[in-house]
Motif scaffolding. Sequence first.
Motif, PDB file in Angstrom:
ATOM      1  N   THR A   1       0.041  -3.893  54.509  1.00 42.27           N
ATOM      2  CA  THR A   1      -0.427  -4.026  53.227  1.00 42.27           C
ATOM      3  C   THR A   1      -1.273  -2.864  52.530  1.00 42.27           C
ATOM      4  O   THR A   1      -2.513  -2.743  52.671  1.00 42.27           O
ATOM      5  CB  THR A   1      -1.370  -5.301  53.225  1.00 42.27           C
ATOM      6  OG1 THR A   1      -0.719  -6.331  53.824  1.00 42.27           O
ATOM      7  CG2 THR A   1      -1.669  -5.741  51.717  1.00 42.27           C
TER       8      THR A   1
ATOM      9  N   LEU B   1       1.709 -15.174  61.637  1.00 37.83           N
ATOM     10  CA  LEU B   1       1.153 -13.959  61.734  1.00 37.83           C
ATOM     11  C   LEU B   1       2.244 -12.681  61.753  1.00 37.83           C
ATOM     12  O   LEU B   1       1.964 -11.625  61.283  1.00 37.83           O
ATOM     13  CB  LEU B   1       0.436 -13.846  63.025  1.00 37.83           C
ATOM     14  CG  LEU B   1      -1.108 -14.864  63.004  1.00 37.83           C
ATOM     15  CD1 LEU B   1      -1.690 -14.780  64.318  1.00 37.83           C
ATOM     16  CD2 LEU B   1      -1.992 -14.223  62.164  1.00 37.83           C
TER      17      LEU B   1
ATOM     18  N   THR C   1      -4.391  -4.889  58.665  1.00 40.36           N
ATOM     19  CA  THR C   1      -3.251  -4.708  57.657  1.00 40.36           C
ATOM     20  C   THR C   1      -3.259  -3.723  56.529  1.00 40.36           C
ATOM     21  O   THR C   1      -2.176  -3.210  56.122  1.00 40.36           O
ATOM     22  CB  THR C   1      -2.578  -6.047  56.955  1.00 40.36           C
ATOM     23  OG1 THR C   1      -3.841  -6.469  56.338  1.00 40.36           O
ATOM     24  CG2 THR C   1      -2.766  -7.072  57.959  1.00 40.36           C
TER      25      THR C   1
ATOM     26  N   LYS D   1      -5.690 -12.478  55.953  1.00 37.39           N
ATOM     27  CA  LYS D   1      -5.343 -11.340  56.376  1.00 37.39           C
ATOM     28  C   LYS D   1      -6.156 -10.399  57.175  1.00 37.39           C
ATOM     29  O   LYS D   1      -7.470 -10.339  56.745  1.00 37.39           O
ATOM     30  CB  LYS D   1      -4.429 -10.228  55.570  1.00 37.39           C
ATOM     31  CG  LYS D   1      -3.441 -10.990  54.686  1.00 37.39           C
ATOM     32  CD  LYS D   1      -2.566 -10.196  53.578  1.00 37.39           C
ATOM     33  CE  LYS D   1      -2.292  -9.018  54.236  1.00 37.39           C
ATOM     34  NZ  LYS D   1      -1.040  -9.126  54.888  1.00 37.39           N
TER      35      LYS D   1
ATOM     36  N   LYS E   1       2.782 -11.679  57.959  1.00 37.61           N
ATOM     37  CA  LYS E   1       1.991 -11.237  57.050  1.00 37.61           C
ATOM     38  C   LYS E   1       0.538 -10.424  57.738  1.00 37.61           C
ATOM     39  O   LYS E   1      -0.139  -9.919  56.902  1.00 37.61           O
ATOM     40  CB  LYS E   1       1.433 -12.272  56.234  1.00 37.61           C
ATOM     41  CG  LYS E   1       2.206 -12.529  55.119  1.00 37.61           C
ATOM     42  CD  LYS E   1       2.480 -11.832  54.088  1.00 37.61           C
ATOM     43  CE  LYS E   1       3.149 -12.246  52.680  1.00 37.61           C
ATOM     44  NZ  LYS E   1       3.263 -11.231  51.506  1.00 37.61           N
ATOM     45  N   ASN E   2       0.761 -10.389  58.886  1.00 35.90           N
ATOM     46  CA  ASN E   2      -0.467  -9.749  59.664  1.00 35.90           C
ATOM     47  C   ASN E   2      -0.104  -8.560  60.504  1.00 35.90           C
ATOM     48  O   ASN E   2      -0.873  -8.210  61.319  1.00 35.90           O
ATOM     49  CB  ASN E   2      -1.294 -10.763  60.283  1.00 35.90           C
ATOM     50  CG  ASN E   2      -2.364 -11.456  59.421  1.00 35.90           C
ATOM     51  OD1 ASN E   2      -3.420 -10.753  59.068  1.00 35.90           O
ATOM     52  ND2 ASN E   2      -2.127 -12.565  58.889  1.00 35.90           N
TER      53      ASN E   2
ATOM     54  N   ASP F   1       2.117  -6.223  49.499  1.00 41.32           N
ATOM     55  CA  ASP F   1       1.846  -6.944  50.681  1.00 41.32           C
ATOM     56  C   ASP F   1       3.296  -7.357  51.439  1.00 41.32           C
ATOM     57  O   ASP F   1       3.892  -8.264  51.024  1.00 41.32           O
ATOM     58  CB  ASP F   1       1.017  -8.280  50.292  1.00 41.32           C
ATOM     59  CG  ASP F   1       0.742  -9.088  51.480  1.00 41.32           C
ATOM     60  OD1 ASP F   1       0.739  -8.498  52.541  1.00 41.32           O
ATOM     61  OD2 ASP F   1       0.356 -10.281  51.489  1.00 41.32           O
TER      62      ASP F   1
ATOM     63  N   ALA G   1      -4.920 -14.232  50.820  1.00 41.25           N
ATOM     64  CA  ALA G   1      -3.420 -13.777  50.081  1.00 41.25           C
ATOM     65  C   ALA G   1      -2.967 -15.172  49.635  1.00 41.25           C
ATOM     66  O   ALA G   1      -3.045 -16.334  50.029  1.00 41.25           O
ATOM     67  CB  ALA G   1      -2.635 -13.194  50.862  1.00 41.25           C
TER      68      ALA G   1
END
Length: 244
Positions: A152, A143, A77, A73, A146-147, A128, A48
């Motif tokens: 996503t 984390l 996700t 990622k 975005k995780n 995302d 990403a």
Amino acid sequence: MKRARVAMNGTIYEAIEDNGFLQLNDYHKVTEKDVVWLPPVSPRTVFALGLNYADHAKELSFHAPTEPLVFLKGPNTIVGHRSETKRPPDVDFMHYECELAVVIGKMARNVKASEAYEYVLGYTVANDYAVRDYLENYYRPNLRVKNRDAFTPIGPWLVDKEDIPDPMNLVLRTYVNGALVQEGNTKDMIFTIPMLIEYLTSFMTLNYGDIILTGTPKGAVNVNVGDEVITEIEGIGRLINRII
């Protein structure tokens, strides 16, 4: 060609788009709502890009980067079209990010930008999500930003690269409950698709099925439980997701 992966009656199918219908690989035709949509690609490594549009960097009060800001990622996700994403109950600002996702088609190492498209399988749409409350800084999200599980959505389609003559000139749009809230164009990326492939393969190997999420333009707006979020990229598709 537009390709998809779907589930119906306990079976997973490959499918293609056919005049508004889905033609399954057993030759049955069904509608979009007859199936459960899976990610069109089984994710391997997902890369990403942070701040790959100058206008997005500006809206975050951050300078545009001089080198790609890349983070990874997990496959946890990734979810499909018409999926649901949970908004954490303790946050004030969760937002979408409409992104062009580049799917790698074969092993790539030390690839020159001029040859980069030879290693692309196709493109899909990604949304995302990010939780701004958890952000430690604007260029290395931790984390929890975005995780998160199911954060996503990608899809609905994997579009063959041959069907997108210029991936660096596509309109991106996001709608929340039908209202247009984000609009941009891939031509405004700071680091182009060939540049990103050259950069990544200069120090590591990319493999079939790896995905590069190429960043989002400005227009980050908070989303809430019950919202329907549609991320759309010209020529590739409209990805629907709901916040729960």
